[in-house]
Design a protein around this motif. Structure first.
Motif, short mmCIF file in Angstrom:
data_model
loop_
_atom_site.label_atom_id
_atom_site.label_comp_id
_atom_site.label_asym_id
_atom_site.label_seq_id
_atom_site.Cartn_x
_atom_site.Cartn_y
_atom_site.Cartn_z
N ASP A 254 0.94 -1.27 -0.07
CA ASP A 254 -0.10 -0.04 0.11
C ASP A 254 0.99 1.42 0.12
O ASP A 254 1.50 1.42 1.01
CB ASP A 254 -0.89 -0.07 1.20
N PHE A 255 0.96 2.00 -1.13
CA PHE A 255 1.74 2.93 -1.17
C PHE A 255 0.62 4.34 -1.54
O PHE A 255 1.17 5.23 -1.80
CB PHE A 255 2.33 3.17 -2.37
N ASN A 256 -0.37 4.28 -0.87
CA ASN A 256 -1.26 5.43 -0.86
C ASN A 256 -0.88 6.29 0.24
O ASN A 256 -0.06 6.14 1.03
CB ASN A 256 -2.79 4.74 -0.77
N VAL A 261 2.88 10.72 -0.15
CA VAL A 261 3.77 12.13 -0.02
C VAL A 261 4.94 12.22 0.61
O VAL A 261 5.81 13.23 0.29
CB VAL A 261 2.79 12.96 1.07
N VAL A 262 5.60 10.90 0.62
CA VAL A 262 6.94 10.84 1.25
C VAL A 262 7.96 10.84 0.24
O VAL A 262 9.19 11.48 0.43
CB VAL A 262 7.26 9.50 2.13
N CYS A 263 7.65 10.17 -0.85
CA CYS A 263 8.72 10.19 -1.91
C CYS A 263 8.15 11.07 -3.07
O CYS A 263 7.31 11.10 -3.73
CB CYS A 263 8.78 8.70 -2.78
N SER A 264 9.14 12.10 -2.99
CA SER A 264 8.79 13.39 -3.97
C SER A 264 8.84 12.85 -5.68
O SER A 264 8.30 13.80 -6.11
CB SER A 264 9.84 14.59 -3.65
N SER A 272 13.04 3.05 -2.72
CA SER A 272 13.01 4.66 -2.73
C SER A 272 12.31 5.34 -1.49
O SER A 272 12.61 6.34 -0.99
CB SER A 272 11.86 4.85 -4.09
N LEU A 273 11.49 4.62 -1.16
CA LEU A 273 10.88 5.04 0.20
C LEU A 273 11.80 5.07 1.45
O LEU A 273 11.80 5.93 2.28
CB LEU A 273 9.69 4.18 0.57
N THR A 274 12.56 3.94 1.51
CA THR A 274 13.70 4.08 2.75
C THR A 274 14.63 5.08 2.43
O THR A 274 14.96 5.79 3.31
CB THR A 274 14.35 2.65 2.55
#
Length: 423
Positions: A254-256, A261-264, A272-274
């Motif tokens: 779940d990347f909602n 909003v974390v990964c610009s 990428s999230l890490t």
């Protein structure tokens, strides 16, 4: 059938993207034909979703405003401090305007927006989405029908949600007043507006408010905690850990929101999230951020005729945004939590009756605020298509009055005194 309306989106972030998704769900009702945002990724994403012509893609909204009007309406979803200039500019060009809340961050700027819209005779709808939700409307109908008699007190609670507050108001865009504004305005103007709505024609006479920034300070940082959650040896014992809020959700696929909003750069993968958590603001220890907005606040209001209202905003809650309201009248008591049911206790009959809103159906793409985003967009699109301002619940004058109440409540908190309104 209402005609198709065309829309220009100013600010392609989370809220601008959300509102513009109405065009995806209802392509016969709305078409997005332009976008302006200084971020290349955000512009490109909306351009691809809505198949926007490259000539209508702008890195600066001022360029779009210099052209003759080429759309029916504009969605202004820039950062809070940047609302006034585009709202005024596009009003002067004759666009109908959907303006994200708050209207602006000063009373003077709010008033200037209202003047611009009125002098240009354009529609303005401010995104106080909760007013459009069927539950809020049903409560208003029951009150107007006299089921509780004369209203003498409204008790209203906004539970922000412990991790939501950490995300938005400690690490995120609304953490710092200098960069955004005070939290009663950025988070809870919805709620003050609802109280104003339910009170009807009664005018607020005086207001007092108390609140402070609690817990999310350096003094409360656990011993041994690191500056970044990814490097922290005591992270497992912290409920506000970025790992728990973002990585645990992403690992479920779940990347909602709030992960989105974390990964610009919009990359939807764990790597990428890490990296974004390690390098960006959302991986910071909540006890080492530059946040200064209050975590808990109460607002007490006195209205004409002796009616009162009390509003509470609190960060430290299990529930997220499920407001709880009790309205006390001379003939009965009304209560509602979240999306209902609405319960009215009749003093004469000594019995409870449950009421449900007339409709509760919305598409998944506009499910935010329990579907209120959909009801807002449906009303705005219809108002523009039919040139019917009566379909807008949150027009210029009504919204300005509730905003001014918010500003005065915050003045009361800062100055530690009761603020009286001019009679």
């Amino acid at each position: 059938m209402s005609r198709l309306i065309t829309v220009l989106v100013i600010g392609a972030g989370s809220r601008g993207s959300n509102y513009s998704s109405y065009a995806v769900c209802f392509p016969d009702r709305m078409k997005v034909i332009g976008v302006a945002d200084p971020r290349a990724f955000a512009r490109k994403r909306l351009q691809e979703i809505h198949n926007i012509d490259k000539d209508n893609v702008f890195d600066d909204w001022k360029v779009a405003a210099e052209r003759e009007r080429f759309a029916d309406a504009v969605i202004v979803a820039t950062p809070d401090k940047l609302h006034k200039a585009p709202a005024v500019a596009f009003a002067q060009k004759g666009y109908s305007i959907l303006l994200e809340k708050p209207m602006a961050v000063t009373p003077e700027d709010c008033k200037e927006i209202v003047r611009a819209c009125q002098s240009s005779d354009v529609l303005l709808s401010v995104c106080h989405v909760l007013r459009y939700h069927p539950v809020a409307i049903k409560i208003k109908e029951l009150l107007d029908a006299g089921l509780v008699g004369d209203i003498y007190h409204i008790q209203h609670l906004e539970p922000v949600g412990f991790w939501h507050f950490a995300h938005s108001f400690v690490r995120g865009n609304w953490r710092n007043e200098a960069e955004s504004s005070f939290s009663l305005l950025t988070k809870s103007c919805h709620d003050i507006d609802l109280i104003h709505f339910w009170m009807g024609s009664k005018r607020c006479l005086k207001v007092s408010s108390f609140g402070s920034l609690s817990h999310f300070t350096k003094d409360h940082k656990p011993k041994g905690a690191a500056s970044c959650c990814l490097d922290c040896t005591v992270e497992e014992s912290c409920p506000y850990s970025a790992k728990k809020i973002y990585l645990d959700q992403a690992k479920q696929g779940d990347f909602n929101w709030p992960v989105s909003v974390v990964c610009s750069n919009g990359e939807n993968d764990i790597e990428s999230l890490t990296e974004a958590l390690r390098q960006g603001p959302y991986g910071r220890c909540v006890y080492e951020c530059d946040n200064d907005v209050v975590t808990n606040q109460v607002v007490n209001m006195e209205f004409e005729g002796g009616a009162t209202a009390a509003f509470t905003m609190i960060a430290f809650t299990k529930k997220l945004g499920e407001r709880k309201t009790t309205i006390y009248g001379t003939k009965g008591e009304l209560s509602c939590e979240g999306t209902g049911p609405i319960v009215v206790y009749d003093f004469l009959q000594k019995k409870e009756t449950e009421f449900s809103p007339d409709k509760l159906a919305f598409p998944p793409c506009l499910s935010a605020h329990s579907g209120a985003d959909y009801y807002l967009m449906e009303s705005f699109v219809s108002a523009v298509a039919e040139n019917n301002p009566s379909l807008i619940q949150t027009g210029p004058e009504e919204t300005l009055r509730s905003h001014l109440l918010v500003f005065e409540a915050e003045r009361s908190r800062r100055e530690n005194r009761i603020v009286c309104f001019d009679t």
